[in-house]
Write a protein that holds these residues in place. Structure first.
Motif, PDB file in Angstrom:
ATOM      1  N   LEU A  93       0.814  -1.223   0.000  1.00 27.22           N
ATOM      2  CA  LEU A  93       0.000   0.000   0.000  1.00 27.22           C
ATOM      3  C   LEU A  93       0.843   1.267   0.000  1.00 27.22           C
ATOM      4  O   LEU A  93       0.396   2.315  -0.436  1.00 27.22           O
ATOM      5  N   GLY A  94       2.071   1.169   0.502  1.00 30.21           N
ATOM      6  CA  GLY A  94       2.930   2.343   0.532  1.00 30.21           C
ATOM      7  C   GLY A  94       3.570   2.614  -0.807  1.00 30.21           C
ATOM      8  O   GLY A  94       3.452   3.711  -1.366  1.00 30.21           O
ATOM      9  N   ALA A 150     -12.031   4.727   6.510  1.00 29.31           N
ATOM     10  CA  ALA A 150     -11.673   6.140   6.625  1.00 29.31           C
ATOM     11  C   ALA A 150     -12.766   6.939   7.330  1.00 29.31           C
ATOM     12  O   ALA A 150     -12.501   7.976   7.934  1.00 29.31           O
ATOM     13  N   ALA A 151     -14.005   6.454   7.258  1.00 26.32           N
ATOM     14  CA  ALA A 151     -15.128   7.274   7.709  1.00 26.32           C
ATOM     15  C   ALA A 151     -15.820   6.759   8.973  1.00 26.32           C
ATOM     16  O   ALA A 151     -16.491   7.522   9.658  1.00 26.32           O
ATOM     17  N   ALA A 165      -2.088   4.174   7.983  1.00 27.63           N
ATOM     18  CA  ALA A 165      -1.969   4.738   9.338  1.00 27.63           C
ATOM     19  C   ALA A 165      -2.186   3.652  10.394  1.00 27.63           C
ATOM     20  O   ALA A 165      -1.582   3.684  11.464  1.00 27.63           O
ATOM     21  N   LEU A 166      -3.051   2.692  10.084  1.00 29.06           N
ATOM     22  CA  LEU A 166      -3.304   1.595  11.025  1.00 29.06           C
ATOM     23  C   LEU A 166      -2.204   0.537  10.979  1.00 29.06           C
ATOM     24  O   LEU A 166      -2.161  -0.356  11.821  1.00 29.06           O
ATOM     25  N   VAL A 194     -10.913  -3.139  11.764  1.00 28.60           N
ATOM     26  CA  VAL A 194      -9.673  -3.369  11.010  1.00 28.60           C
ATOM     27  C   VAL A 194      -8.477  -3.377  11.968  1.00 28.60           C
ATOM     28  O   VAL A 194      -7.577  -4.222  11.846  1.00 28.60           O
ATOM     29  N   ARG A 195      -8.498  -2.481  12.948  1.00 31.07           N
ATOM     30  CA  ARG A 195      -7.404  -2.457  13.936  1.00 31.07           C
ATOM     31  C   ARG A 195      -7.352  -3.787  14.701  1.00 31.07           C
ATOM     32  O   ARG A 195      -6.265  -4.333  14.935  1.00 31.07           O
ATOM     33  N   ALA A 196      -8.509  -4.311  15.042  1.00 28.52           N
ATOM     34  CA  ALA A 196      -8.570  -5.591  15.767  1.00 28.52           C
ATOM     35  C   ALA A 196      -8.059  -6.740  14.899  1.00 28.52           C
ATOM     36  O   ALA A 196      -7.351  -7.627  15.383  1.00 28.52           O
ATOM     37  N   VAL A 197      -8.402  -6.721  13.615  1.00 31.52           N
ATOM     38  CA  VAL A 197      -7.919  -7.773  12.704  1.00 31.52           C
ATOM     39  C   VAL A 197      -6.392  -7.699  12.603  1.00 31.52           C
ATOM     40  O   VAL A 197      -5.705  -8.727  12.631  1.00 31.52           O
TER      41      VAL A 197
END
Ligand code: C2E
Ligand code: MG
Ligand code: MG
Ligand code: MG
Length: 282
Positions: A50-51, A209-210, A248-249, A218-221
């Motif tokens: 992604l980067g 994003a929203a 960012a995550l 997503v953070r938990a995954v």
């Protein structure tokens, strides 16, 4: 439809109702001749860092062009192929094509990448699956470690299923858990199945994003993946905002129309051959 609302039970009823009506249209029986009729094609969608935008893999996605009706979406015909068992020879064919393309990319001197191939729960229940899939991979000459099978959380985890998965894993193939988070048995799968990679379902990526909820999921995954040492791919990345939020995550990889839609085999080869390895780098 129902799947997007995350209601697994309703999805079952929806699927049954829609496949009944499609059966009346004759799609189900048309599917039986589609392989011999040369009506299938495999398209390849890049999975990217992604980067940097670097392509690290392609997911093989089956396409059916019906001689009278034109393109039929996989979400429509895959369930029909599963009901008739046609998914078994069709799935073998997809793996064969995918390994052939992977060998072709290698022969072109492209950098080493992987190919991800979807595996139906119905295929997983076949008694000789591991042997048959390994034959296909070995005949193609590709490194089994460059092949990743994407499984969904729908199938029941019986002992024979996890056994053939273990045989394939021992031979070097990798497994991804597709549409992660949309089913009730996800964590059980992680316990009993030799998973290497989680694919975060696009229903969560869409809101990353929203929506605080989607971002939290997503953070938990990512935390689960981190503690089990699994890779993560975000599916259905469509906007720059989503990509920025994922980065960012700490989500390393993504797949989606922002990066590239699924490509024909020639377009995929061209992408790898050219100096265009980086898609929409930020
Ligand atoms: P999947 O394995 O989760 O594949 C990802 C789906 O998301 C693909 O749909 C892909 O075209 C779509 N997609 C990719 N990027 C985006 C995006 O940015 N936005 C949106 N809205 N969608 C995106 P597709 O090709 O229609 O396939 C649907 C499903 O059909 C697949 O979901 C997979 O479950 C199944 N399928 C496709 N090919 C095969 C196959 O060869 N064998 C089996 N068993 N199932 C397959
Ligand atoms: Mg998939
Ligand atoms: Mg998916
Ligand atoms: Mg899916």
């Amino acid at each position: 439809a129902a799947k997007d609302r995350g209601l697994g039970l309703i999805e079952v009823f929806d699927d049954a109702a829609s496949s009944r009506s499609l059966d009346r249209l004759g799609l189900r029986s048309d599917l039986l001749g589609a392989l011999e009729g040369d009506q299938f094609a495999v398209h390849y969608q890049p999975i990217c860092d992604l980067g940097s935008g670097q392509v690290v893999a392609f997911e093989a996605l089956l396409r059916w062009t019906h001689p009278q009706r034109g393109p039929v979406p996989p979400d429509v015909f895959i369930p029909l192929a599963e009901e008739t068992g046609a998914i078994v020879p069709i799935g073998h064919w997809v793996l064969e094509q995918s390994c052939r393309e992977l060998a072709r990319w290698g022969a072109m001197g492209a950098k080493r990448i992987r190919v991800n191939v979807n595996l139906s729960p119905v295929q997983l229940q076949q008694p000789h699956l591991a042997r048959e899939l390994l034959d296909i991979v070995q005949r193609s000459g590709v490194d089994p470690g460059d092949v990743c099978l994407e499984v969904t959380e729908h199938s029941y985890l019986r002992e024979d299923v996890t056994e053939s998965a273990a045989v394939l894993r021992t031979a070097g193939l990798h497994f991804a858990l597709d549409d992660f988070g949309t089913s009730y048995s996800s964590l059980n799968y992680l316990k009993w199945f030799p998973i290497d990679l989680l694919k975060v379902d696009q229903s969560f990526v869409g809101g990353v994003a929203a929506s605080d909820t989607d971002r939290g999921i997503v953070r938990a995954v990512l935390a689960i993946a981190d503690s089990l040492r699994l890779g993560v791919v975000a599916e259905g990345v469509e906007t720059e905002e989503q990509r920025a939020a994922l980065l960012a995550l700490g989500c390393p990889l993504g797949q989606g129309n922002l990066l590239s839609p699924p490509l024909t085999p020639d377009a995929a080869a061209e992408l790898l051959a050219g100096d265009r390895h980086s898609l929409a780098a930020s």
